[in-house]
Design an enzyme around this catalytic site. Structure first.
Site, PDB file in Angstrom:
ATOM      1  N   LYS A  22      35.094 -12.605   7.738  1.00  0.00           N
ATOM      2  CA  LYS A  22      33.745 -12.148   8.097  1.00  0.00           C
ATOM      3  C   LYS A  22      33.808 -11.022   9.125  1.00  0.00           C
ATOM      4  CE  LYS A  22      31.417 -14.660  11.331  1.00  0.00           C
ATOM      5  NZ  LYS A  22      30.940 -13.821  12.455  1.00  0.00           N
ATOM      6  N   ASN A  23      34.605 -11.209  10.171  1.00  0.00           N
ATOM      7  CA  ASN A  23      34.605 -10.225  11.264  1.00  0.00           C
ATOM      8  C   ASN A  23      35.297  -8.922  10.902  1.00  0.00           C
ATOM      9  OD1 ASN A  23      33.196 -12.040  12.755  1.00  0.00           O
ATOM     10  ND2 ASN A  23      34.835 -12.517  14.203  1.00  0.00           N
ATOM     11  N   CYS A 116      22.676 -15.160  23.431  1.00  0.00           N
ATOM     12  CA  CYS A 116      23.040 -16.054  22.336  1.00  0.00           C
ATOM     13  C   CYS A 116      23.438 -17.388  22.933  1.00  0.00           C
ATOM     14  CB  CYS A 116      24.139 -15.477  21.465  1.00  0.00           C
ATOM     15  SG  CYS A 116      25.757 -15.593  22.180  1.00  0.00           S
ATOM     16  N   ARG A 121      26.255 -12.050  26.538  1.00  0.00           N
ATOM     17  CA  ARG A 121      26.964 -11.145  25.609  1.00  0.00           C
ATOM     18  C   ARG A 121      26.418  -9.719  25.629  1.00  0.00           C
ATOM     19  NH1 ARG A 121      28.261 -13.731  19.917  1.00  0.00           N
ATOM     20  NH2 ARG A 121      29.939 -12.208  19.966  1.00  0.00           N
ATOM     21  N   ASP A 304      37.704 -17.586  19.331  1.00  0.00           N
ATOM     22  CA  ASP A 304      37.086 -18.186  18.140  1.00  0.00           C
ATOM     23  C   ASP A 304      37.821 -19.435  17.650  1.00  0.00           C
ATOM     24  OD1 ASP A 304      35.093 -16.322  18.159  1.00  0.00           O
ATOM     25  OD2 ASP A 304      35.842 -15.144  16.475  1.00  0.00           O
ATOM     26  N   ARG A 396      27.223 -19.542   8.313  1.00  0.00           N
ATOM     27  CA  ARG A 396      27.348 -18.151   8.760  1.00  0.00           C
ATOM     28  C   ARG A 396      28.775 -17.639   8.589  1.00  0.00           C
ATOM     29  NH1 ARG A 396      25.069 -16.636  14.444  1.00  0.00           N
ATOM     30  NH2 ARG A 396      25.902 -14.731  13.572  1.00  0.00           N
TER      31      ARG A 396
END
Ligand code: UD1
Length: 416
Positions: A22-23, A116, A121, A304, A396
């Site tokens: 995803k990133n 968030c 952030r 992460d 997500r």
């Protein structure tokens, strides 16, 4: 709202094919704005975040089509420069369109993301970097607004290593006038690969893979045709599942050097690893050993994976100390893991985890993407049934998570 019902306690065995990252996909999707034409991105994970980004591109006037994991983006007709709050607030990475829009159109109106679940952030490095390149940006009604911008090369040194700001300024610099030097850039594979993709389209970037990039602006770029790299965080999450359940999982379609730091920690915790080209087999120990972890920018241990590693340590023999230096508030999983019997004391950005012999299934609530993954891991290893609420967070960032775990022997189902 969908929930996951998991009955834990089975060692997970078998092979899992890891999806695209995803990133890595999101900045490449943003980069399609730099060149008018038809772009082809293969191995794009079908996730809520990639769909949200596709929606952002559609609102800008692009034509976007998902067929399996092939994403085709036609940016010829882009005729708007506005990324609205409704989408940006659901996915911060939408801010990636700012640099490309300013570079190609000299104009942008992009909502500020706001806070968030794990802290404020900030995006200050994105903004000061673009300003250093000559973009006069204003904040108007919650939006970052740039008009009549002509980006020029500049030397920009980041005081914090930022994945997002590095990608943002790289994309701005490839079409700017003159040479941009970026210092103290992020080395995450997602960023290095973005640079390689841009170079394949005609960009001139020196220093990829190092902390200093020199980017000479070019007049135009060719459309992108690339395959997205495998998701190192998804791979490491499945590796952690083997560690926690005493199982044996072969991760296929991976780049082992992208997640060496988590693999080494799992080895230290007692896992046996077999590394091959494009695959790693992880065999879990009877019970993991305690390990200490400090999150760092790549090639260090990724933030992460912090939540998932706490889940592993919750069952370990001994006391583990886990510190998050990147996101100091990112611990919403801790009280939920405690509901499953974990003994974790939180002191600021440091979690002291006293391993227990058994976790017990419970009703818990997911609070963000990686926190949710840690609850799934804990539930897979726990005795009895768990019900995990708010799993839209998982959707997500993990493609068909429950199907992949079920194929490894987990008792897991999605219930409404
Ligand atoms: C990306 C990842 C996210 C990961 C994070 C760190 C994506 C879409 N998201 O997020 O999953 O957890 O990298 O590996 O790729 N900072 C500032 N000012 C800025 C920008 C960042 O101070 O303008 C700080 C942040 O508060 C944080 C650190 O820099 O402490 C790293 O953040 P950054 O690498 O920018 O994270 P993201 O790109 O948002």
């Amino acid at each position: 709202m969908d929930k996951l019902r998991i009955t834990g306690g089975r060692p997970l065995q078998g092979t899992v094919r890891i999806s695209g990252a995803k990133n890595a996909a999101l900045p490449v999707m943003a980069a399609t704005l730099l060149a008018p034409g038809v772009h082809r991105l293969r191995n794009v994970p079908r996730l809520r975040d990639t769909r949200t980004f596709a929606r952002v591109l559609e609102l800008l006037g692009a034509k976007v089509e998902f067929e399996g994991n092939l994403l085709t983006i036609d940016t010829q007709g882009v005729n708007s420069v506005e990324a609205p709050y409704e989408l940006v607030k659901t996915m911060r990475a939408s801010i990636y369109v700012l640099g490309p829009l300013l570079a190609r159109f000299g104009e942008a109106r992009v909502s500020l993301p706001g806070g968030c679940a794990w802290g404020p952030r900030p995006v200050n490095l994105h903004l000061t970097g673009l300003q250093a390149m000559g973009a006069a940006l204003e904040i108007e009604h919650g939006y970052i607004v740039g008009r009549g911008v002509k980006l020029k090369g500049a030397t920009i040194g980041f005081d914090v290593v930022s994945v997002g700001a590095t990608a943002q300024l790289m994309m701005a610099a490839v079409l700017a006038e003159g040479t941009t030097v970026l210092e103290n850039v992020a080395l995450e594979p997602d960023i290095t690969v973005l640079g390689e993709v841009l170079v394949a389209c005609g960009a001139r970037i020196d220093g990829l893979g190092s902390r200093r990039l020199s980017i000479q602006g070019v007049r135009s770029l060719r459309p992108i045709d690339t395959a997205i790299i495998p998701d190192r965080i998804e791979a490491a999450t499945f590796a952690a599942a083997a560690a926690m359940t005493g199982g044996k999982i072969r991760l296929e379609g991976v780049a082992p050097d992208h997640f060496e730091a988590p693999l080494r920690k799992l080895e230290e915790a007692g896992c046996t690893l077999l590394r091959e080209a494009g695959a790693v087999t992880v065999s879990g120990p009877g019970r993991p050993r305690a390990v200490n972890v400090v999150t760092q920018p790549f090639p260090g241990f990724p933030t992460d994976m912090q939540a998932q590693m706490i889940a592993v340590c919750a069952l370990a023999d001994g006391t583990s100390v886990i510190e998050d230096t990147i996101y100091v508030d990112r611990f919403t999983h801790v009280p939920e893991l405690a509901r499953m019997g974990a003994r974790i004391e939180l002191k600021g950005n440091v979690a002291v985890v006293k391993g227990v012999e058994r976790l017990s299934g419970a009703q818990v609530m997911a609070t963000d993407l990686r926190a949710s993954a840690s609850l799934v891991l804990a539930a897979l290893a726990a005795e009895g049934e768990s019900l995990i609420d708010r799993i839209y967070h998982l959707d997500r960032g993990y493609e068909t998570l429950e199907t992949k775990f079920a194929a490894l022997g987990a008792r897991i189902e999605r219930v409404s």
